[in-house]
Structures are given as C-alpha cells and as structure tokens.
Design a protein around this motif. Structure first.
Motif, PDB file in Angstrom:
ATOM      1  N   SER A  13       0.809  -1.219   0.000  1.00 28.37           N
ATOM      2  CA  SER A  13       0.000   0.000   0.000  1.00 28.37           C
ATOM      3  C   SER A  13       0.844   1.271   0.000  1.00 28.37           C
ATOM      4  O   SER A  13       0.299   2.365  -0.155  1.00 28.37           O
ATOM      5  CB  SER A  13      -0.925   0.001   1.224  1.00 28.37           C
ATOM      6  OG  SER A  13      -0.183   0.164   2.426  1.00 28.37           O
ATOM      7  N   HIS A  14       2.157   1.146   0.151  1.00 27.29           N
ATOM      8  CA  HIS A  14       3.036   2.320   0.228  1.00 27.29           C
ATOM      9  C   HIS A  14       3.702   2.591  -1.126  1.00 27.29           C
ATOM     10  O   HIS A  14       3.867   1.675  -1.935  1.00 27.29           O
ATOM     11  CB  HIS A  14       4.084   2.111   1.321  1.00 27.29           C
ATOM     12  CG  HIS A  14       3.500   1.960   2.687  1.00 27.29           C
ATOM     13  ND1 HIS A  14       3.583   0.796   3.422  1.00 27.29           N
ATOM     14  CD2 HIS A  14       2.777   2.828   3.450  1.00 27.29           C
ATOM     15  CE1 HIS A  14       2.974   0.947   4.576  1.00 27.29           C
ATOM     16  NE2 HIS A  14       2.467   2.165   4.617  1.00 27.29           N
ATOM     17  N   PRO A  15       4.117   3.848  -1.367  1.00 31.19           N
ATOM     18  CA  PRO A  15       4.691   4.198  -2.668  1.00 31.19           C
ATOM     19  C   PRO A  15       6.167   3.830  -2.814  1.00 31.19           C
ATOM     20  O   PRO A  15       6.768   4.132  -3.843  1.00 31.19           O
ATOM     21  CB  PRO A  15       4.508   5.723  -2.713  1.00 31.19           C
ATOM     22  CG  PRO A  15       4.563   6.146  -1.280  1.00 31.19           C
ATOM     23  CD  PRO A  15       3.896   5.040  -0.507  1.00 31.19           C
ATOM     24  N   VAL A  16       6.764   3.207  -1.805  1.00 29.92           N
ATOM     25  CA  VAL A  16       8.150   2.759  -1.871  1.00 29.92           C
ATOM     26  C   VAL A  16       8.197   1.290  -1.466  1.00 29.92           C
ATOM     27  O   VAL A  16       7.227   0.755  -0.919  1.00 29.92           O
ATOM     28  CB  VAL A  16       9.066   3.595  -0.952  1.00 29.92           C
ATOM     29  CG1 VAL A  16       9.103   5.052  -1.396  1.00 29.92           C
ATOM     30  CG2 VAL A  16       8.618   3.486   0.505  1.00 29.92           C
ATOM     31  N   VAL A  17       9.333   0.641  -1.737  1.00 30.79           N
ATOM     32  CA  VAL A  17       9.500  -0.763  -1.361  1.00 30.79           C
ATOM     33  C   VAL A  17      10.802  -0.914  -0.582  1.00 30.79           C
ATOM     34  O   VAL A  17      11.716  -0.090  -0.690  1.00 30.79           O
ATOM     35  CB  VAL A  17       9.528  -1.688  -2.599  1.00 30.79           C
ATOM     36  CG1 VAL A  17       8.221  -1.585  -3.371  1.00 30.79           C
ATOM     37  CG2 VAL A  17      10.729  -1.382  -3.496  1.00 30.79           C
ATOM     38  N   SER A  18      10.875  -1.991   0.195  1.00 31.35           N
ATOM     39  CA  SER A  18      12.132  -2.365   0.855  1.00 31.35           C
ATOM     40  C   SER A  18      12.922  -3.224  -0.124  1.00 31.35           C
ATOM     41  O   SER A  18      12.489  -4.328  -0.469  1.00 31.35           O
ATOM     42  CB  SER A  18      11.849  -3.158   2.137  1.00 31.35           C
ATOM     43  OG  SER A  18      11.229  -2.344   3.113  1.00 31.35           O
ATOM     44  N   PRO A  19      14.082  -2.739  -0.603  1.00 31.42           N
ATOM     45  CA  PRO A  19      14.793  -3.457  -1.661  1.00 31.42           C
ATOM     46  C   PRO A  19      15.592  -4.659  -1.141  1.00 31.42           C
ATOM     47  O   PRO A  19      16.199  -4.610  -0.076  1.00 31.42           O
ATOM     48  CB  PRO A  19      15.733  -2.393  -2.229  1.00 31.42           C
ATOM     49  CG  PRO A  19      15.950  -1.436  -1.096  1.00 31.42           C
ATOM     50  CD  PRO A  19      14.679  -1.425  -0.313  1.00 31.42           C
ATOM     51  N   LEU A  20      15.561  -5.735  -1.922  1.00 31.52           N
ATOM     52  CA  LEU A  20      16.366  -6.928  -1.679  1.00 31.52           C
ATOM     53  C   LEU A  20      17.422  -7.002  -2.769  1.00 31.52           C
ATOM     54  O   LEU A  20      17.104  -6.928  -3.960  1.00 31.52           O
ATOM     55  CB  LEU A  20      15.483  -8.175  -1.718  1.00 31.52           C
ATOM     56  CG  LEU A  20      16.191  -9.527  -1.619  1.00 31.52           C
ATOM     57  CD1 LEU A  20      16.814  -9.707  -0.244  1.00 31.52           C
ATOM     58  CD2 LEU A  20      15.219 -10.668  -1.920  1.00 31.52           C
ATOM     59  N   HIS A  21      18.684  -7.161  -2.362  1.00 34.10           N
ATOM     60  CA  HIS A  21      19.778  -7.192  -3.326  1.00 34.10           C
ATOM     61  C   HIS A  21      20.156  -8.628  -3.679  1.00 34.10           C
ATOM     62  O   HIS A  21      19.774  -9.579  -2.995  1.00 34.10           O
ATOM     63  CB  HIS A  21      20.975  -6.436  -2.760  1.00 34.10           C
ATOM     64  CG  HIS A  21      20.636  -5.039  -2.304  1.00 34.10           C
ATOM     65  ND1 HIS A  21      20.129  -4.088  -3.161  1.00 34.10           N
ATOM     66  CD2 HIS A  21      20.695  -4.454  -1.078  1.00 34.10           C
ATOM     67  CE1 HIS A  21      19.907  -2.957  -2.491  1.00 34.10           C
ATOM     68  NE2 HIS A  21      20.235  -3.163  -1.222  1.00 34.10           N
ATOM     69  N   ALA A  22      20.918  -8.775  -4.752  1.00 30.23           N
ATOM     70  CA  ALA A  22      21.239 -10.098  -5.285  1.00 30.23           C
ATOM     71  C   ALA A  22      21.987 -10.968  -4.280  1.00 30.23           C
ATOM     72  O   ALA A  22      21.864 -12.205  -4.313  1.00 30.23           O
ATOM     73  CB  ALA A  22      22.055  -9.950  -6.569  1.00 30.23           C
ATOM     74  N   ASP A  23      22.751 -10.365  -3.383  1.00 27.24           N
ATOM     75  CA  ASP A  23      23.523 -11.145  -2.409  1.00 27.24           C
ATOM     76  C   ASP A  23      22.749 -11.434  -1.130  1.00 27.24           C
ATOM     77  O   ASP A  23      23.302 -11.972  -0.173  1.00 27.24           O
ATOM     78  CB  ASP A  23      24.837 -10.434  -2.067  1.00 27.24           C
ATOM     79  CG  ASP A  23      24.629  -9.066  -1.411  1.00 27.24           C
ATOM     80  OD1 ASP A  23      23.458  -8.632  -1.295  1.00 27.24           O
ATOM     81  OD2 ASP A  23      25.630  -8.442  -1.026  1.00 27.24           O
ATOM     82  N   GLY A  24      21.447 -11.074  -1.105  1.00 23.10           N
ATOM     83  CA  GLY A  24      20.622 -11.337   0.071  1.00 23.10           C
ATOM     84  C   GLY A  24      20.581 -10.217   1.079  1.00 23.10           C
ATOM     85  O   GLY A  24      19.778 -10.257   2.017  1.00 23.10           O
ATOM     86  N   THR A  25      21.415  -9.198   0.921  1.00 25.15           N
ATOM     87  CA  THR A  25      21.323  -8.041   1.803  1.00 25.15           C
ATOM     88  C   THR A  25      20.090  -7.239   1.420  1.00 25.15           C
ATOM     89  O   THR A  25      19.531  -7.390   0.321  1.00 25.15           O
ATOM     90  CB  THR A  25      22.577  -7.168   1.708  1.00 25.15           C
ATOM     91  OG1 THR A  25      22.750  -6.724   0.347  1.00 25.15           O
ATOM     92  CG2 THR A  25      23.819  -7.950   2.134  1.00 25.15           C
ATOM     93  N   PHE A  26      19.674  -6.361   2.297  1.00 26.83           N
ATOM     94  CA  PHE A  26      18.402  -5.670   2.088  1.00 26.83           C
ATOM     95  C   PHE A  26      18.397  -4.361   2.851  1.00 26.83           C
ATOM     96  O   PHE A  26      19.245  -4.106   3.706  1.00 26.83           O
ATOM     97  CB  PHE A  26      17.236  -6.545   2.562  1.00 26.83           C
ATOM     98  CG  PHE A  26      17.299  -6.883   4.037  1.00 26.83           C
ATOM     99  CD1 PHE A  26      16.631  -6.107   4.977  1.00 26.83           C
ATOM    100  CD2 PHE A  26      18.047  -7.968   4.488  1.00 26.83           C
ATOM    101  CE1 PHE A  26      16.709  -6.397   6.332  1.00 26.83           C
ATOM    102  CE2 PHE A  26      18.124  -8.272   5.841  1.00 26.83           C
ATOM    103  CZ  PHE A  26      17.456  -7.490   6.761  1.00 26.83           C
TER     104      PHE A  26
END
Length: 207
Positions: A13-26
């Motif tokens: 529902s929010h206009p941004v996301v919590s990003p997940l990176h290719a190495d599993g960090t976030f």
C-alpha cells in the motif's frame, strides 16, 4: 516460552518498497507516520516522518506495539522475558516476497504506557518518539531486546514451505489468491508460536 511473528516495514500500500539485493542483503524501510516530522521523530524516505520499529540502531534494540488497543497485536500481551519476536517483511528485487529480517529476544517489557515514563531504555523506540512529539500516550507497549537481538545480515526467504513449518499443515491456500497474498493474510496480525514452529524460528535467529 514462545516466539512471536511480527510483520513490519512498508507493504504494497506504500509508494516505496524495501529493496532486496542479489547477495541477500536488504534495506528495511519503515512505514510513514501519520503526522509531519518533528524531533525526536525519525526522518526517513521522501522526507517523511517514519515509524522505525523495530529499532536496531539504538542500544538496546526495541520494538513497540499497541497491544491493548490494536487487534493485530493482542497476542503480545502474553509476551515475557525470554520470548522471541521474529520480524517478517515484504522485500522486492524483481518480484515481491516475504522474508525474515531480524529477531528480538525480550529482556524487559514496558506495558500500557499512558504517561511519559521519563528517561530509560525505551527512549529510542518509535512509539515513545511519536508520543513525545504529539502527546498521544495511547497505552502502547515497548519491548526491550537482549544483546542477542539483531537485524539479519541477509534476508531469509519465507514462502509456502516456511509458513507451513511455522503454522502446521492445516493451512488453506485458496486458488483465487496468490501465495504472497495467502502468506500476507496469515501474518497480518502478530502470531504467537509454540512447539515445533517456535523451535524453527529460534533456529534461524543467530545466537
């Protein structure tokens, strides 16, 4: 003892996301507050006041919720020292998914806060920051984390197999809903977990 599974961070529902990176960090992005930023609130994405909860940036780590007033958090009124809170978040790389992102081992509890308790280990918590800004002491609870509490270095996937491990095999997976929607429906409220599910949640939290 028990474990609690708590869904945190921004969602669909929010206009941004919590990003997940290719190495599993976030990067775990906090939900926005309903009021404009003022000290001591936290300034976050798009210059909004954000509700940084859980807070692993302060010592000790803390987590707060409206356990008296909010149905989603009623189960946490039974939480006590030694219980574990495991945090679930919606992270996005090419696709959205649910992941376990951190855990807090409860060391102390400040229940039903209706007036400013003065300075203490709870000072950094988002509920305390908001109340000291707005004057809304709405009977929230704050949980203090032991030194074992931490945000994970890498996110741990939480899909159908993991949900079944935690909740058992009597779950319903309606054909008209996606797996992500079904997991979201089961984890919208904070869930108290005992038995094999608790043991598994404790096993994935680094000691």
């Amino acid at each position: 003892m028990a474990a609690f599974l708590a869904n945190v961070g921004v969602n669909a529902s929010h206009p941004v996301v919590s990003p997940l990176h290719a190495d599993g960090t976030f990067e775990l992005l906090s939900i926005p507050e309903a009021v404009p930023w003022q000290p001591p609130m936290v300034l976050g994405w798009r210059n909004k006041a954000v509700h940084r909860d859980p807070d692993f940036t302060s010592a000790p780590a803390t987590y707060g919720d409206n356990c008296r007033r909010s149905g989603r958090a009623f189960s946490m009124r039974r939480a006590q020292r030694g219980d574990l809170i495991v945090f679930l978040a919606r992270l996005v790389d090419n696709h959205a998914g649910f992941y376990l992102v951190g855990c807090l081992e409860i060391d102390d509890v400040l229940p039903d806060v209706t007036v400013d308790p003065g300075e203490g280990w709870w000072d950094g918590n988002a509920h305390m920051r908001r109340a000291r800004t707005t004057g809304s002491w709405d009977s929230f609870w704050v949980f203090k984390g032991s030194p074992k509490s931490k945000l994970f270095d890498r996110a741990a996937p939480f899909a159908r197999e993991e949900l079944t491990t935690v909740f058992g095999d009597r779950l319903r997976w309606p054909a008209h809903r996606t797996e992500l929607q079904t997991i979201g429906s089961y984890t919208r409220a904070v869930r108290r977990i005992e038995g094999a599910g608790e043991e598994w949640l404790r096993s994935i939290c680094p000691s």
